[in-house]
Scaffold this motif. Structure first.
Motif, PDB file in Angstrom:
ATOM      1  N   TYR A 190       0.735  -1.021  -0.322  1.00  0.00           N
ATOM      2  CA  TYR A 190      -0.398  -0.191   0.211  1.00  0.00           C
ATOM      3  C   TYR A 190       0.492   1.248   0.291  1.00  0.00           C
ATOM      4  O   TYR A 190       0.413   2.637   0.844  1.00  0.00           O
ATOM      5  N   THR A 191       1.849   1.402  -0.817  1.00  0.00           N
ATOM      6  CA  THR A 191       2.815   2.259  -1.173  1.00  0.00           C
ATOM      7  C   THR A 191       2.032   3.744  -1.016  1.00  0.00           C
ATOM      8  O   THR A 191       3.306   5.036  -1.567  1.00  0.00           O
ATOM      9  N   GLN A 192       1.146   3.789  -2.087  1.00  0.00           N
ATOM     10  CA  GLN A 192       0.186   5.188  -2.390  1.00  0.00           C
ATOM     11  C   GLN A 192      -0.181   5.385  -1.357  1.00  0.00           C
ATOM     12  O   GLN A 192      -0.208   6.994  -1.240  1.00  0.00           O
ATOM     13  N   ASN A 193      -0.638   5.099  -0.389  1.00  0.00           N
ATOM     14  CA  ASN A 193      -0.618   5.896   1.368  1.00  0.00           C
ATOM     15  C   ASN A 193       0.042   5.722   2.189  1.00  0.00           C
ATOM     16  O   ASN A 193      -0.137   5.686   3.175  1.00  0.00           O
ATOM     17  N   TRP A 194       1.837   5.204   1.936  1.00  0.00           N
ATOM     18  CA  TRP A 194       2.384   4.825   2.494  1.00  0.00           C
ATOM     19  C   TRP A 194       2.416   5.916   4.061  1.00  0.00           C
ATOM     20  O   TRP A 194       2.433   5.185   4.883  1.00  0.00           O
ATOM     21  N   ASP A 195       2.835   7.081   4.258  1.00  0.00           N
ATOM     22  CA  ASP A 195       2.886   7.574   4.960  1.00  0.00           C
ATOM     23  C   ASP A 195       1.450   7.454   5.904  1.00  0.00           C
ATOM     24  O   ASP A 195       2.050   7.600   6.878  1.00  0.00           O
ATOM     25  N   ARG A 196       0.475   7.424   5.302  1.00  0.00           N
ATOM     26  CA  ARG A 196      -0.815   6.795   6.604  1.00  0.00           C
ATOM     27  C   ARG A 196      -0.243   5.915   7.229  1.00  0.00           C
ATOM     28  O   ARG A 196      -0.525   5.609   8.519  1.00  0.00           O
ATOM     29  N   GLU A 197      -0.196   4.617   5.924  1.00  0.00           N
ATOM     30  CA  GLU A 197      -0.280   3.350   6.304  1.00  0.00           C
ATOM     31  C   GLU A 197       1.196   2.764   7.493  1.00  0.00           C
ATOM     32  O   GLU A 197       0.432   2.276   8.221  1.00  0.00           O
ATOM     33  N   VAL A 198       2.042   3.876   7.111  1.00  0.00           N
ATOM     34  CA  VAL A 198       2.752   3.045   8.099  1.00  0.00           C
ATOM     35  C   VAL A 198       3.044   3.582   9.430  1.00  0.00           C
ATOM     36  O   VAL A 198       3.941   2.936  10.198  1.00  0.00           O
ATOM     37  N   HIS A 199       2.230   4.645   9.632  1.00  0.00           N
ATOM     38  CA  HIS A 199       2.309   5.346  10.862  1.00  0.00           C
ATOM     39  C   HIS A 199       0.627   4.389  11.882  1.00  0.00           C
ATOM     40  O   HIS A 199       1.027   4.912  12.689  1.00  0.00           O
ATOM     41  N   GLU A 200       0.214   4.096  10.941  1.00  0.00           N
ATOM     42  CA  GLU A 200      -1.230   3.674  11.450  1.00  0.00           C
ATOM     43  C   GLU A 200      -1.115   1.847  11.716  1.00  0.00           C
ATOM     44  O   GLU A 200       0.349   1.227  11.616  1.00  0.00           O
ATOM     45  N   ASN A 201      -1.082   1.715  13.371  1.00  0.00           N
ATOM     46  CA  ASN A 201      -0.541   0.581  13.734  1.00  0.00           C
ATOM     47  C   ASN A 201      -1.477  -0.728  13.508  1.00  0.00           C
ATOM     48  O   ASN A 201      -3.009  -0.720  14.242  1.00  0.00           O
ATOM     49  N   TYR A 202      -1.592  -1.581  12.490  1.00  0.00           N
ATOM     50  CA  TYR A 202      -2.441  -2.315  12.173  1.00  0.00           C
ATOM     51  C   TYR A 202      -2.707  -3.387  13.593  1.00  0.00           C
ATOM     52  O   TYR A 202      -4.349  -3.896  13.487  1.00  0.00           O
ATOM     53  N   PHE A 203      -2.048  -3.986  14.274  1.00  0.00           N
ATOM     54  CA  PHE A 203      -1.572  -4.767  15.887  1.00  0.00           C
ATOM     55  C   PHE A 203      -2.325  -3.271  16.998  1.00  0.00           C
ATOM     56  O   PHE A 203      -1.208  -4.312  17.875  1.00  0.00           O
ATOM     57  N   SER A 204      -2.862  -2.793  17.007  1.00  0.00           N
ATOM     58  CA  SER A 204      -2.848  -1.974  18.443  1.00  0.00           C
ATOM     59  C   SER A 204      -3.188  -2.737  19.083  1.00  0.00           C
ATOM     60  O   SER A 204      -3.037  -2.104  20.115  1.00  0.00           O
ATOM     61  N   VAL A 205      -4.255  -3.879  19.503  1.00  0.00           N
ATOM     62  CA  VAL A 205      -4.468  -4.797  21.003  1.00  0.00           C
ATOM     63  C   VAL A 205      -4.505  -5.605  20.003  1.00  0.00           C
ATOM     64  O   VAL A 205      -4.657  -6.087  18.804  1.00  0.00           O
ATOM     65  N   TYR A 206      -4.301  -6.881  21.406  1.00  0.00           N
ATOM     66  CA  TYR A 206      -4.400  -8.220  20.699  1.00  0.00           C
ATOM     67  C   TYR A 206      -5.179  -8.721  20.933  1.00  0.00           C
ATOM     68  O   TYR A 206      -6.058  -8.094  21.639  1.00  0.00           O
ATOM     69  N   THR A 207      -5.298  -9.862  20.502  1.00  0.00           N
ATOM     70  CA  THR A 207      -6.553 -10.593  20.384  1.00  0.00           C
ATOM     71  C   THR A 207      -7.423 -11.249  22.189  1.00  0.00           C
ATOM     72  O   THR A 207      -8.489 -10.737  22.222  1.00  0.00           O
ATOM     73  N   GLU A 208      -6.670 -11.119  22.839  1.00  0.00           N
ATOM     74  CA  GLU A 208      -7.047 -11.156  23.674  1.00  0.00           C
ATOM     75  C   GLU A 208      -7.221  -9.709  24.480  1.00  0.00           C
ATOM     76  O   GLU A 208      -8.003 -10.255  25.915  1.00  0.00           O
ATOM     77  N   GLU A 209      -6.380  -8.945  24.510  1.00  0.00           N
ATOM     78  CA  GLU A 209      -7.537  -7.606  25.115  1.00  0.00           C
ATOM     79  C   GLU A 209      -8.533  -7.207  24.405  1.00  0.00           C
ATOM     80  O   GLU A 209      -9.708  -6.713  24.981  1.00  0.00           O
ATOM     81  N   LEU A 210      -9.010  -8.018  23.614  1.00  0.00           N
ATOM     82  CA  LEU A 210     -10.050  -7.563  22.705  1.00  0.00           C
ATOM     83  C   LEU A 210     -10.800  -8.159  23.300  1.00  0.00           C
ATOM     84  O   LEU A 210     -12.015  -8.277  24.142  1.00  0.00           O
ATOM     85  N   LEU A 211     -10.501 -10.067  23.767  1.00  0.00           N
ATOM     86  CA  LEU A 211     -11.644 -10.449  24.386  1.00  0.00           C
ATOM     87  C   LEU A 211     -11.584 -10.653  26.091  1.00  0.00           C
ATOM     88  O   LEU A 211     -13.176 -10.729  26.090  1.00  0.00           O
ATOM     89  N   LYS A 212     -10.670  -9.667  26.025  1.00  0.00           N
ATOM     90  CA  LYS A 212     -11.628  -9.246  27.845  1.00  0.00           C
ATOM     91  C   LYS A 212     -12.207  -8.054  27.536  1.00  0.00           C
ATOM     92  O   LYS A 212     -13.268  -7.360  28.981  1.00  0.00           O
ATOM     93  N   ARG A 213     -12.359  -7.138  26.964  1.00  0.00           N
ATOM     94  CA  ARG A 213     -13.342  -6.429  26.855  1.00  0.00           C
ATOM     95  C   ARG A 213     -14.777  -6.446  26.394  1.00  0.00           C
ATOM     96  O   ARG A 213     -15.909  -5.893  27.041  1.00  0.00           O
TER      97      ARG A 213
END
Length: 257
Positions: A190-213
């Motif tokens: 996704y290089t066309q929007n790279w500046d946004r993509e590289v700073h965005e954290n796709y894995f910002s929360v672990y699966t286990e954290e989500l389930l605890k929610r």
């Protein structure tokens, strides 16, 4: 949320990419059995999911919500017979008779929001009384967060994508875990929007954290962790190895109280 920081430089490419997984984003429709009349698409972008679902499942009433006024204006043109809002407080549907669908949005909330806004998000999700809550997003399990597979990393370092890997590491740090490598492998095309993509954290929360929610007022009725097939195919094509790490999660929760 800082909407300027979240701005997409090439909107057409972004929306085309989102459409590729449109069928998978309907995953919940054959897995919920208690009656409800409304589907609220949270983070609806230009309304493509609603546009696809309406003729297939015409018995539901569809509403879209997005914080981007630009997206909402596009959605209203794209699907003129659905309701779209960029103001949560103006949404006029009975939440207790609704399913809220949250696809590829949780990681963005954690990437661009402060703790106060994150709390507001979860309060809207679980505190509004929705009959069902469906979530689909990129997510990594803490149990699978192992040291990087060095042979895979070396292949990437010696590939034509080496410069993009270097750029990724300059922002996100040297890759030492498999989670970091998979993070790069989800975004290197996704290089066309790279500046946004590289700073965005796709894995910002672990699966286990989500389930605890998940609060006591909801029960988990469906869960699937998987590797996105398109991503696996692309990595085989570009690097010649099989990605076995789980990259996504789909869950459905039903209100019980």
């Amino acid at each position: 949320m800082d909407t300027d920081m979240n701005r997409i430089s090439d909107l057409d490419i972004y929306l085309t990419r989102m459409q590729r997984s449109i069928l998978d984003k309907m995953f919940f429709i054959d897995k919920v059995f208690e009656p409800f009349k409304y589907i609220l698409d949270f983070g609806c972008a230009n309304g493509e999911l609603i546009k696809a679902m309406k003729p297939m499942f015409p018995d539901y009433k569809y509403t879209g919500y997005d914080i981007s006024r630009e997206m909402i204006e596009a959605a209203r043109k794209n699907v003129p017979d659905a309701q779209f809002y960029d103001n949560w407080d103006k949404i006029d549907i009975p939440f207790e008779d609704s399913l809220i669908n949250i696809s590829s949005t949780v990681h963005e909330v954690y990437s661009y929001c402060d703790e106060k806004d994150i709390d507001i998000f979860w309060n809207r999700v679980f505190g509004s009384g929705f009959r069902y809550v469906a979530i689909r997003d990129m997510m990594f399990s803490q149990a699978e967060d192992i040291p990087v597979r060095k042979e895979q990393l070396e292949i990437v370092r010696n590939s034509s994508y080496a410069e993009w890997l270097k750029s990724f590491e300059s922002v996100r740090g040297k890759i030492e875990s498999q989670r970091q490598l998979v993070h790069f492998l989800l975004k290197y095309k996704y290089t066309q929007n790279w500046d946004r993509e590289v700073h965005e954290n796709y894995f910002s929360v672990y699966t286990e954290e989500l389930l605890k929610r998940i609060p006591a007022s909801y029960r988990l009725v469906y869960k699937d962790v998987f590797t996105l097939p398109y991503t696996s195919w692309q990595i085989r094509k570009d690097f010649g190895f099989e990605l076995t790490d789980h990259t996504h999660i789909k869950i459905i929760m039903e209100r019980i109280i």
